[in-house]
Design a protein around this motif. Structure first.
Motif, PDB file in Angstrom:
ATOM      1  N   GLN A  28       0.822  -1.205   0.000  1.00 54.06           N
ATOM      2  CA  GLN A  28       0.000   0.000   0.000  1.00 54.06           C
ATOM      3  C   GLN A  28       0.861   1.262   0.000  1.00 54.06           C
ATOM      4  N   LYS A  29       1.890   1.275   0.818  1.00 50.48           N
ATOM      5  CA  LYS A  29       2.735   2.464   0.905  1.00 50.48           C
ATOM      6  C   LYS A  29       3.530   2.688  -0.370  1.00 50.48           C
ATOM      7  N   LEU A  30       3.994   1.610  -0.987  1.00 53.44           N
ATOM      8  CA  LEU A  30       4.757   1.754  -2.226  1.00 53.44           C
ATOM      9  C   LEU A  30       3.905   2.347  -3.345  1.00 53.44           C
ATOM     10  N   ILE A  31       2.661   1.902  -3.437  1.00 54.85           N
ATOM     11  CA  ILE A  31       1.768   2.450  -4.466  1.00 54.85           C
ATOM     12  C   ILE A  31       1.546   3.939  -4.226  1.00 54.85           C
ATOM     13  N   ASP A  32       1.337   4.323  -2.964  1.00 50.86           N
ATOM     14  CA  ASP A  32       1.151   5.741  -2.648  1.00 50.86           C
ATOM     15  C   ASP A  32       2.381   6.549  -3.017  1.00 50.86           C
ATOM     16  N   GLU A  33       3.569   6.011  -2.718  1.00 52.53           N
ATOM     17  CA  GLU A  33       4.796   6.758  -3.021  1.00 52.53           C
ATOM     18  C   GLU A  33       5.073   6.844  -4.520  1.00 52.53           C
ATOM     19  N   LEU A  34       4.517   5.907  -5.271  1.00 49.40           N
ATOM     20  CA  LEU A  34       4.638   5.975  -6.727  1.00 49.40           C
ATOM     21  C   LEU A  34       3.623   6.937  -7.337  1.00 49.40           C
ATOM     22  N   GLY A  35       2.716   7.471  -6.506  1.00 48.65           N
ATOM     23  CA  GLY A  35       1.715   8.406  -6.999  1.00 48.65           C
ATOM     24  C   GLY A  35       0.468   7.747  -7.528  1.00 48.65           C
ATOM     25  N   GLY A  36       0.276   6.466  -7.211  1.00 51.11           N
ATOM     26  CA  GLY A  36      -0.911   5.758  -7.670  1.00 51.11           C
ATOM     27  C   GLY A  36      -0.682   5.059  -8.996  1.00 51.11           C
ATOM     28  N   VAL A  37      -1.650   4.252  -9.380  1.00 53.02           N
ATOM     29  CA  VAL A  37      -1.579   3.489 -10.634  1.00 53.02           C
ATOM     30  C   VAL A  37      -2.879   3.687 -11.410  1.00 53.02           C
ATOM     31  N   GLY A  38      -2.747   4.040 -12.674  1.00 54.54           N
ATOM     32  CA  GLY A  38      -3.916   4.282 -13.511  1.00 54.54           C
ATOM     33  C   GLY A  38      -4.471   3.003 -14.127  1.00 54.54           C
ATOM     34  N   ILE A  39      -5.771   2.783 -13.972  1.00 54.50           N
ATOM     35  CA  ILE A  39      -6.438   1.642 -14.584  1.00 54.50           C
ATOM     36  C   ILE A  39      -7.787   2.085 -15.147  1.00 54.50           C
ATOM     37  N   THR A  40      -8.354   1.241 -15.984  1.00 53.86           N
ATOM     38  CA  THR A  40      -9.718   1.435 -16.464  1.00 53.86           C
ATOM     39  C   THR A  40     -10.502   0.170 -16.160  1.00 53.86           C
ATOM     40  N   THR A  41     -11.651   0.310 -15.510  1.00 59.36           N
ATOM     41  CA  THR A  41     -12.506  -0.843 -15.223  1.00 59.36           C
ATOM     42  C   THR A  41     -13.666  -0.848 -16.208  1.00 59.36           C
ATOM     43  N   THR A  42     -13.940  -2.016 -16.769  1.00 58.21           N
ATOM     44  CA  THR A  42     -15.028  -2.133 -17.737  1.00 58.21           C
ATOM     45  C   THR A  42     -16.361  -2.467 -17.065  1.00 58.21           C
ATOM     46  N   LYS A  43     -16.292  -2.799 -15.764  1.00 58.46           N
ATOM     47  CA  LYS A  43     -17.503  -3.080 -14.983  1.00 58.46           C
ATOM     48  C   LYS A  43     -17.345  -2.455 -13.609  1.00 58.46           C
ATOM     49  N   ASN A  44     -18.469  -2.275 -12.904  1.00 57.88           N
ATOM     50  CA  ASN A  44     -18.397  -1.834 -11.517  1.00 57.88           C
ATOM     51  C   ASN A  44     -17.772  -2.945 -10.676  1.00 57.88           C
ATOM     52  N   ILE A  45     -16.941  -2.550  -9.715  1.00 62.27           N
ATOM     53  CA  ILE A  45     -16.367  -3.516  -8.780  1.00 62.27           C
ATOM     54  C   ILE A  45     -16.714  -3.066  -7.369  1.00 62.27           C
ATOM     55  N   GLU A  46     -17.479  -3.877  -6.666  1.00 62.75           N
ATOM     56  CA  GLU A  46     -17.879  -3.546  -5.298  1.00 62.75           C
ATOM     57  C   GLU A  46     -17.685  -4.776  -4.418  1.00 62.75           C
TER      58      GLU A  46
END
Length: 380
Positions: A202-220
């Motif tokens: 979690q901390k590494l992703i935050d320090e990288l500034g996040g990761v861009g994705i596109t979801t083709t469906k809702n995920i809940e």
């Protein structure tokens, strides 16, 4: 129904007696670029930061980071009863995502701080000769396997067990038993071991500034605290962790669907890192390397900044387009839909290809259980 009460699955391949293998010598370490080694999903871009910092000559920072790294002596724990090494220039690395409930992971993992841990994610990363291509084979944690007798890094021994979940190997005997089980299943000797936990991811992703994705469906999925509408997102660390852990929000609710999301996220992460200018900010680079070295656990051969840097430097030529990602061939267990069984004949095609340093044939995964979540997540 518990894993132990389920009928015995197909018997995995057995490991043979081995002697040491000497890998092909790595090339000179050159100043890495931001395209660094991304093949090891969470841990590879962390290692890339280490590579850069390890080459700066900042002695104090080097030794501080060196002291962060935790390592396990896999070779000492497992001895010589292992698959034969094959000196063909390739490398095989077992990468685990640990869902320990200890310390800062208690809240992220859920449950009580009982010191327990499981291998929430497991991948065999095969680096082909020349270090320009890689194949990644995800191992479903819910696979029922024959776990071999093993000895952990503290010298404690554990008996063999039949028809138990794959992730019980790690929770039983830690990294050494996880490696032993993978080698028993595949007949392939693991050259290295890398592990990262919830909090570090979690901390590494935050320090990288996040990761861009596109979801083709809702995920809940309330269980993984994830709620994403269909569309383009930049995931922060908490959201990324929720995505790679969710199993009820998409697909058929199985671990196989979660693996498909993980694989899609890895490729998005690889593409994202290419665009990051981490080399332009020494502080950002140091923060990334500091978090990475605190997060990662390695085998003893990678247990220093210098060794990890040299290893990662040898992988910098691998891009997302040269990564093949598959799931270990399995079928749903007819006695328990929450478990899967090794499809041994097809799995043997995968192991044979990797041993020969060849591409995994498409026939190896055709007709196997997949999870029905493919295409839900794409790079943005």
């Amino acid at each position: 129904m518990s894993a132990e009460s389920t009928p015995e699955p197909a018997t995995p391949g057995s490991a043979g007696i081995t002697g040491p293998r000497h890998r092909a010598a790595r090339g000179r370490r050159r100043k890495p670029r931001s395209r660094g080694s991304r093949v090891l999903r969470v841990t590879s871009w962390a290692a890339a930061g280490i590579v850069v910092l390890g080459g700066t000559g900042f002695g104090y920072l080097y030794f501080k980071l060196n002291g962060n790294i935790k390592s396990v002596d896999i070779n000492q724990a497992l001895g010589t009863d292992r698959p034969q090494n094959v000196d063909n220039g390739s490398q095989d690395i077992l990468v685990l995502g640990s869902d320990t409930r200890a310390g800062s992971n208690k809240k992220l993992g859920g449950g009580v701080d009982d010191g327990s841990a499981r291998s929430d994610t497991a991948m065999i990363v095969h680096i082909y000769e020349g270090h320009k291509r890689a194949s990644v084979v995800s191992i479903p944690r819910d696979t029922l396997v024959e776990r071999p007798a093993c000895t952990d890094s503290k010298g404690r021994t554990y008996p063999a067990a039949r028809s138990v979940m794959f992730n019980s190997a790690y929770s039983t005997g830690g990294a050494a038993c996880a490696v032993k089980t993978v080698e028993s299943i595949t007949g392939i000797r693991m050259d290295h071991y890398l592990e990262v936990d919830f909090a570090g991811f979690q901390k590494l992703i935050d320090e990288l500034g996040g990761v861009g994705i596109t979801t083709t469906k809702n995920i809940e999925d309330p269980d993984s605290h994830l709620n994403l509408k269909a569309g383009t997102h930049t995931l922060n660390g908490k959201q990324a962790l929720g995505l790679v852990r969710t199993r009820h929000g998409v697909g058929d609710g199985s671990d196989l669907g979660r693996i498909q999301l993980q694989q899609a996220f890895i490729k998005a992460l690889v593409n994202q890192v290419k665009e990051l200018g981490i080399l332009t900010s020494p502080k950002k680079l140091y923060d990334l390397a500091d978090t990475a070295t605190k997060t990662v656990t390695t085998d003893s051969q990678l247990g220093s900044v210098a060794d990890l840097a040299s290893f990662a430097s040898g992988l910098k030529g691998i891009s997302a387009s040269h990564m093949t990602m598959v799931t270990m061939p399995v079928q749903y267990d007819p006695a328990d839909p929450n478990r899967v069984l090794l499809a041994k004949t097809k799995a043997d095609l995968v192991w044979k290809a990797l041993k020969a340093d060849k591409p995994i044939p498409k026939s190896a995964t055709k007709g196997t259980a997949q999870g029905e979540a493919k295409g839900v997540v794409e790079s943005s």
